[in-house]
Design a protein around this motif. Structure first.
Motif, PDB file in Angstrom:
ATOM      1  N   ILE A  31       0.928  -1.109  -0.016  1.00 56.82           N
ATOM      2  CA  ILE A  31       0.149   0.164   0.047  1.00 56.82           C
ATOM      3  C   ILE A  31       0.804   1.265   0.047  1.00 56.82           C
ATOM      4  O   ILE A  31       1.661   1.326   0.886  1.00 56.82           O
ATOM      5  N   TYR A  32       0.589   2.185  -0.781  1.00 55.06           N
ATOM      6  CA  TYR A  32       1.280   3.478  -1.014  1.00 55.06           C
ATOM      7  C   TYR A  32       0.327   4.688  -0.514  1.00 55.06           C
ATOM      8  O   TYR A  32       0.708   5.484   0.280  1.00 55.06           O
ATOM      9  N   ALA A  33      -0.935   4.452  -0.805  1.00 58.42           N
ATOM     10  CA  ALA A  33      -2.009   5.407  -0.261  1.00 58.42           C
ATOM     11  C   ALA A  33      -3.258   4.696  -0.153  1.00 58.42           C
ATOM     12  O   ALA A  33      -3.547   3.997  -0.813  1.00 58.42           O
ATOM     13  N   MET A  34      -3.949   5.497   1.081  1.00 53.85           N
ATOM     14  CA  MET A  34      -5.367   5.105   1.179  1.00 53.85           C
ATOM     15  C   MET A  34      -6.238   6.402   0.937  1.00 53.85           C
ATOM     16  O   MET A  34      -5.721   7.209   1.556  1.00 53.85           O
ATOM     17  N   GLY A  35      -7.125   5.952  -0.008  1.00 57.25           N
ATOM     18  CA  GLY A  35      -8.095   7.596  -0.375  1.00 57.25           C
ATOM     19  C   GLY A  35      -9.478   7.097   0.212  1.00 57.25           C
ATOM     20  O   GLY A  35      -9.756   5.962   0.208  1.00 57.25           O
ATOM     21  N   TRP A  36     -10.164   7.986   0.223  1.00 54.38           N
ATOM     22  CA  TRP A  36     -11.559   8.188   0.823  1.00 54.38           C
ATOM     23  C   TRP A  36     -12.441   8.793  -0.261  1.00 54.38           C
ATOM     24  O   TRP A  36     -11.956   9.797  -0.563  1.00 54.38           O
ATOM     25  N   PHE A  37     -13.512   8.219  -0.941  1.00 54.02           N
ATOM     26  CA  PHE A  37     -14.331   8.808  -1.647  1.00 54.02           C
ATOM     27  C   PHE A  37     -15.663   8.891  -1.411  1.00 54.02           C
ATOM     28  O   PHE A  37     -16.315   7.654  -0.416  1.00 54.02           O
ATOM     29  N   ARG A  38     -16.771   9.488  -1.656  1.00 51.64           N
ATOM     30  CA  ARG A  38     -18.097   9.365  -1.670  1.00 51.64           C
ATOM     31  C   ARG A  38     -18.787   9.528  -2.819  1.00 51.64           C
ATOM     32  O   ARG A  38     -18.282  10.355  -3.919  1.00 51.64           O
ATOM     33  N   GLN A  39     -20.116   9.126  -2.942  1.00 46.67           N
ATOM     34  CA  GLN A  39     -20.944   9.156  -4.047  1.00 46.67           C
ATOM     35  C   GLN A  39     -22.502   9.643  -3.334  1.00 46.67           C
ATOM     36  O   GLN A  39     -22.913   8.571  -2.861  1.00 46.67           O
ATOM     37  N   ALA A  40     -22.786  10.775  -3.778  1.00 44.57           N
ATOM     38  CA  ALA A  40     -24.332  10.915  -3.407  1.00 44.57           C
ATOM     39  C   ALA A  40     -25.187  10.706  -4.479  1.00 44.57           C
ATOM     40  O   ALA A  40     -24.620  10.585  -5.685  1.00 44.57           O
ATOM     41  N   GLY A 102       3.879   1.716  -6.947  1.00 45.63           N
ATOM     42  CA  GLY A 102       3.917   1.727  -8.383  1.00 45.63           C
ATOM     43  C   GLY A 102       2.858   1.646  -9.178  1.00 45.63           C
ATOM     44  O   GLY A 102       3.117   1.820 -10.181  1.00 45.63           O
ATOM     45  N   ALA A 103       1.806   1.804  -8.553  1.00 40.42           N
ATOM     46  CA  ALA A 103       0.573   2.089  -9.426  1.00 40.42           C
ATOM     47  C   ALA A 103       0.450   3.555  -9.507  1.00 40.42           C
ATOM     48  O   ALA A 103       0.625   4.234  -8.632  1.00 40.42           O
ATOM     49  N   ASP A 104      -0.609   4.139 -10.412  1.00 37.11           N
ATOM     50  CA  ASP A 104      -0.762   5.196 -10.757  1.00 37.11           C
ATOM     51  C   ASP A 104      -2.321   5.536 -10.728  1.00 37.11           C
ATOM     52  O   ASP A 104      -2.641   6.561 -10.871  1.00 37.11           O
ATOM     53  N   THR A 105      -2.981   4.560  -9.876  1.00 34.42           N
ATOM     54  CA  THR A 105      -4.419   5.054  -9.707  1.00 34.42           C
ATOM     55  C   THR A 105      -4.783   3.949  -8.498  1.00 34.42           C
ATOM     56  O   THR A 105      -3.949   3.191  -8.086  1.00 34.42           O
ATOM     57  N   TYR A 106      -5.968   4.227  -7.913  1.00 36.11           N
ATOM     58  CA  TYR A 106      -6.485   3.291  -6.703  1.00 36.11           C
ATOM     59  C   TYR A 106      -7.125   2.113  -7.584  1.00 36.11           C
ATOM     60  O   TYR A 106      -7.814   2.279  -8.515  1.00 36.11           O
TER      61      TYR A 106
END
Length: 119
Positions: A31-40, A102-106
């Motif tokens: 894991i390089y980063a953890m992101g949080w997203f939301r969708q209404a 090494g990845a460029d996206t979640y």
């Protein structure tokens, strides 16, 4: 591959707080980063914030800065989204996701958890 399981959503009144958890399993060392997203409902998915696993830098969207805090446990296997002073416009399905080294996206996503804020 990393698997993610979220929990902690629910119904809260405006001004209240909730904490979401995102438990990671599998190759968590990647894991390089953890992101949080939301969708209404009826809206596109929105970036909430992220945290780099090594280093710990955090980033937040303008809409949640000062109210939301992202953290992680020492083992690097669980991430948290602490949400304070919640507003009705925060109502959405919240997702955690990880970006691997090494990845460029979640590329791994949790199942999502509903957060509903009543006026």
């Amino acid at each position: 591959q990393v698997q993610l399981v979220e929990c902690g959503g629910g119904l809260v009144q405006a001004g209240g707080s909730l904490r979401l958890s995102c438990a990671a399993s599998g190759r968590t060392v990647s894991i390089y980063a953890m992101g949080w997203f939301r969708q209404a409902p009826g809206k596109e998915r929105e970036f909430v914030g992220s945290k780099r696993w090594p280093g710990g830098s955090t980033y937040y969207s303008d809409s949640v800065t000062g109210r939301f805090t992202i953290s992680r446990d020492k083992a690097g296997k669980t991430g948290y989204l602490q949400m304070n002073d919640l507003k009705p416009e925060d109502t959405a399905v919240y997702y955690c996701a990880v970006q691997r080294i090494g990845a460029d996206t979640y590329d791994s996503w949790g199942q999502g958890t509903q957060v509903t804020v009543s006026p």
